[in-house]
Design a protein around this motif. Sequence first.
Motif, mmCIF file in Angstrom:
data_model
loop_
_atom_site.group_PDB
_atom_site.id
_atom_site.type_symbol
_atom_site.label_atom_id
_atom_site.label_comp_id
_atom_site.label_asym_id
_atom_site.label_seq_id
_atom_site.Cartn_x
_atom_site.Cartn_y
_atom_site.Cartn_z
ATOM 1 N N VAL A 193 -28.676 -32.422 -23.024
ATOM 2 C CA VAL A 193 -28.965 -33.925 -23.670
ATOM 3 C C VAL A 193 -30.370 -33.846 -24.294
ATOM 4 O O VAL A 193 -30.778 -34.860 -24.724
ATOM 5 C CB VAL A 193 -28.592 -35.024 -22.774
ATOM 6 N N GLY A 194 -31.200 -32.758 -24.151
ATOM 7 C CA GLY A 194 -32.495 -32.732 -24.860
ATOM 8 C C GLY A 194 -33.129 -31.612 -24.580
ATOM 9 O O GLY A 194 -32.721 -30.475 -23.852
ATOM 10 N N THR A 195 -34.629 -31.409 -24.916
ATOM 11 C CA THR A 195 -35.172 -30.303 -24.768
ATOM 12 C C THR A 195 -36.783 -30.527 -24.516
ATOM 13 O O THR A 195 -37.166 -31.874 -24.745
ATOM 14 C CB THR A 195 -35.574 -29.401 -26.066
ATOM 15 N N TYR A 196 -37.351 -29.933 -23.703
ATOM 16 C CA TYR A 196 -38.849 -30.267 -23.416
ATOM 17 C C TYR A 196 -39.725 -28.986 -23.345
ATOM 18 O O TYR A 196 -39.332 -27.771 -22.940
ATOM 19 C CB TYR A 196 -39.044 -30.698 -21.844
ATOM 20 N N LYS A 210 -49.498 -33.264 -26.226
ATOM 21 C CA LYS A 210 -48.601 -34.619 -25.802
ATOM 22 C C LYS A 210 -48.314 -35.779 -26.913
ATOM 23 O O LYS A 210 -47.041 -36.294 -26.508
ATOM 24 C CB LYS A 210 -49.456 -35.281 -24.679
ATOM 25 N N ASP A 211 -48.904 -35.520 -27.942
ATOM 26 C CA ASP A 211 -48.395 -36.793 -29.180
ATOM 27 C C ASP A 211 -47.508 -36.124 -29.967
ATOM 28 O O ASP A 211 -46.960 -36.577 -31.005
ATOM 29 C CB ASP A 211 -49.615 -37.168 -29.575
ATOM 30 N N HIS A 212 -47.135 -34.586 -29.943
ATOM 31 C CA HIS A 212 -46.071 -34.043 -30.677
ATOM 32 C C HIS A 212 -44.790 -34.640 -30.705
ATOM 33 O O HIS A 212 -44.268 -34.730 -29.490
ATOM 34 C CB HIS A 212 -46.161 -32.575 -30.442
ATOM 35 N N GLU A 252 -42.017 -33.237 -31.230
ATOM 36 C CA GLU A 252 -40.971 -32.188 -30.668
ATOM 37 C C GLU A 252 -41.149 -31.718 -29.035
ATOM 38 O O GLU A 252 -40.508 -30.993 -28.633
ATOM 39 C CB GLU A 252 -40.903 -31.208 -31.535
ATOM 40 N N ARG A 253 -42.223 -32.358 -28.499
ATOM 41 C CA ARG A 253 -42.372 -32.000 -27.168
ATOM 42 C C ARG A 253 -41.379 -32.609 -26.220
ATOM 43 O O ARG A 253 -40.845 -31.534 -25.623
ATOM 44 C CB ARG A 253 -43.812 -32.733 -26.694
ATOM 45 N N VAL A 254 -41.047 -33.554 -26.377
ATOM 46 C CA VAL A 254 -39.687 -34.180 -25.567
ATOM 47 C C VAL A 254 -38.786 -34.436 -26.636
ATOM 48 O O VAL A 254 -38.975 -35.648 -27.329
ATOM 49 C CB VAL A 254 -39.939 -35.142 -24.662
ATOM 50 N N VAL A 255 -37.555 -34.127 -26.856
ATOM 51 C CA VAL A 255 -36.473 -34.239 -27.572
ATOM 52 C C VAL A 255 -35.255 -34.932 -26.631
ATOM 53 O O VAL A 255 -34.692 -34.151 -25.911
ATOM 54 C CB VAL A 255 -36.133 -33.179 -28.650
#
Length: 138
Positions: free
Chosen positions: A23-26, A32-34, A36-39
């Motif tokens: 359900v996502g990636t890390y 931290k403000d990117h 694609e860091r947490v999708v």
Amino acid sequence: RPFYRIVVAENTAPRDGRFIEKVGTYNPLLPKDHPERVVLNTERIQHWLSVGAKPTDRVLRFLDAAGLAKRPQRNNPKRPSRAKRPWPARPRRRPKRRKLLQPKPRAARNRPLKRKAEAPFHPSGKDVMMACRSAGNG
């Protein structure tokens, strides 16, 4: 290089083993403000939360930041340093001897277990959780 999948898995599945759905990636290497860091796939995450999936602490942080779940405030008071304690140090006690385990009486063993209130569940009938799992070396 660390890179993690956020997955839905059964509680009994091995840590890096079988999962039901990604359900996502890390990616902790990104700033931290990117973006694609947490999708996160918000639609699927809301579905799994509605059927009773329990997120781990780390995933709950991500969901709270995205506004999908509320993370309760923790009570972690600062511990005073040893020099500032207003009370004297407590002497160490010897550990208590443990009693040998006695078998329970037969009546206590045959009593039915109390069940928790029923909650929504996954159709497989097993408890499910959301967790970060390593994506491996490849």
